[in-house]
Scaffold this motif. Structure first.
Motif, short mmCIF file in Angstrom:
data_model
loop_
_atom_site.label_atom_id
_atom_site.label_comp_id
_atom_site.label_asym_id
_atom_site.label_seq_id
_atom_site.Cartn_x
_atom_site.Cartn_y
_atom_site.Cartn_z
N GLN A 61 -34.30 -2.33 50.38
CA GLN A 61 -35.45 -3.18 50.68
C GLN A 61 -35.08 -4.63 50.44
OE1 GLN A 61 -38.15 -1.77 52.07
NE2 GLN A 61 -37.03 0.16 51.91
N HIS A 62 -35.93 -5.55 50.88
CA HIS A 62 -35.63 -6.98 50.77
C HIS A 62 -35.33 -7.43 49.34
CE1 HIS A 62 -36.31 -7.77 54.94
NE2 HIS A 62 -37.51 -7.23 54.89
N ASP A 63 -36.00 -6.83 48.36
CA ASP A 63 -35.80 -7.26 46.97
C ASP A 63 -34.73 -6.46 46.24
OD1 ASP A 63 -37.37 -4.97 46.94
OD2 ASP A 63 -38.68 -5.66 45.34
N ASP A 64 -34.05 -5.56 46.93
CA ASP A 64 -32.97 -4.78 46.31
C ASP A 64 -31.72 -5.62 46.12
OD1 ASP A 64 -33.80 -2.12 45.72
OD2 ASP A 64 -33.80 -1.64 47.87
N THR A 65 -30.95 -5.24 45.12
CA THR A 65 -29.62 -5.80 44.91
C THR A 65 -28.62 -4.71 45.26
OG1 THR A 65 -29.49 -5.03 42.62
CG2 THR A 65 -30.47 -7.23 43.00
N GLU A 66 -27.34 -5.06 45.31
CA GLU A 66 -26.32 -4.04 45.55
C GLU A 66 -26.45 -2.92 44.52
OE1 GLU A 66 -22.37 -5.64 45.75
OE2 GLU A 66 -22.99 -7.23 47.12
N LEU A 67 -26.63 -3.32 43.25
CA LEU A 67 -26.73 -2.34 42.18
C LEU A 67 -27.96 -1.46 42.31
CD1 LEU A 67 -25.51 -1.19 39.61
CD2 LEU A 67 -26.72 -2.96 38.32
N SER A 68 -29.11 -2.03 42.66
CA SER A 68 -30.33 -1.22 42.76
C SER A 68 -30.24 -0.24 43.94
CB SER A 68 -31.58 -2.10 42.86
OG SER A 68 -31.63 -2.81 44.07
N ILE A 69 -29.59 -0.65 45.02
CA ILE A 69 -29.41 0.27 46.15
C ILE A 69 -28.50 1.43 45.74
CG2 ILE A 69 -28.43 0.52 48.47
CD1 ILE A 69 -29.28 -2.41 48.94
N ILE A 70 -27.40 1.12 45.09
CA ILE A 70 -26.49 2.18 44.63
C ILE A 70 -27.17 3.09 43.62
CG2 ILE A 70 -24.36 2.60 43.31
CD1 ILE A 70 -23.16 0.18 44.81
N ASN A 71 -27.97 2.53 42.73
CA ASN A 71 -28.69 3.36 41.75
C ASN A 71 -29.67 4.31 42.44
OD1 ASN A 71 -27.38 2.35 39.50
ND2 ASN A 71 -28.94 0.79 39.09
N LYS A 72 -30.36 3.85 43.47
CA LYS A 72 -31.29 4.73 44.20
C LYS A 72 -30.52 5.84 44.90
CE LYS A 72 -33.63 1.53 46.47
NZ LYS A 72 -34.66 0.89 47.33
N ALA A 73 -29.40 5.49 45.52
CA ALA A 73 -28.59 6.52 46.19
C ALA A 73 -28.03 7.51 45.18
CB ALA A 73 -27.46 5.86 46.99
N ASP A 74 -27.61 7.01 44.01
CA ASP A 74 -27.11 7.89 42.94
C ASP A 74 -28.18 8.87 42.46
OD1 ASP A 74 -24.43 7.26 42.73
OD2 ASP A 74 -24.70 5.81 41.11
N GLN A 75 -29.41 8.39 42.30
CA GLN A 75 -30.51 9.27 41.88
C GLN A 75 -30.70 10.39 42.90
OE1 GLN A 75 -32.12 9.52 39.02
NE2 GLN A 75 -30.80 7.90 38.28
N ALA A 76 -30.66 10.03 44.18
CA ALA A 76 -30.78 11.05 45.23
C ALA A 76 -29.59 12.00 45.20
CB ALA A 76 -30.91 10.37 46.59
N LEU A 77 -28.40 11.48 44.95
CA LEU A 77 -27.21 12.32 44.85
C LEU A 77 -27.34 13.33 43.71
CD1 LEU A 77 -24.25 13.06 45.56
CD2 LEU A 77 -23.56 11.19 44.05
N TYR A 78 -27.79 12.88 42.56
CA TYR A 78 -27.97 13.79 41.42
C TYR A 78 -29.00 14.86 41.74
CZ TYR A 78 -25.09 10.56 38.78
OH TYR A 78 -24.05 9.78 38.35
N GLU A 79 -30.02 14.52 42.51
CA GLU A 79 -31.01 15.50 42.94
C GLU A 79 -30.35 16.58 43.79
OE1 GLU A 79 -34.77 17.31 43.57
OE2 GLU A 79 -34.22 15.73 42.17
N SER A 80 -29.47 16.19 44.69
CA SER A 80 -28.75 17.16 45.52
C SER A 80 -27.87 18.07 44.67
CB SER A 80 -27.87 16.45 46.56
OG SER A 80 -28.67 15.83 47.53
#
Length: 96
Positions: A61-80
């Protein structure tokens, strides 16, 4: 060979890879993830044991940083991984 030409794919660490897709949406991310899952499921890679992958995806999203995007993807990865591997999970937040 299984991502779009405009996507960038690379190794993030040990057994983790990252795909950066621009000009995309939730539906396209799901299509890419399902294509990758399908390709891995049908290929034995010449190994005696079955290969599986876990996928985590998100859209920045517009207010995301590189780190926040990676953290969101990591959370989804851990869910998988938690759900038994060989699946894709997503962390989609509504645009602000």
């Amino acid at each position: 060979h299984n991502v779009r030409e405009i996507d960038v794919a690379g190794r993030r660490g040990g057994e983790e890879f990252i795909i950066i897709s621009s000009n995309t949406n939730q539906d396209n991310i799901r299509v890419i993830a399902n294509k990758l899952l399908s390709e891995v499921r049908k290929n034995d890679f010449g190994l005696p044991e079955k290969v599986t992958i876990s996928i985590g995806g998100t859209i920045g999203q517009h207010d995301d940083t590189e780190l926040s995007i990676i953290n969101k993807a990591d959370q989804a990865l851990y869910e998988s991984k938690y759900c038994g591997k060989n699946t894709a999970s997503f962390e989609f937040t509504k645009p602000r």
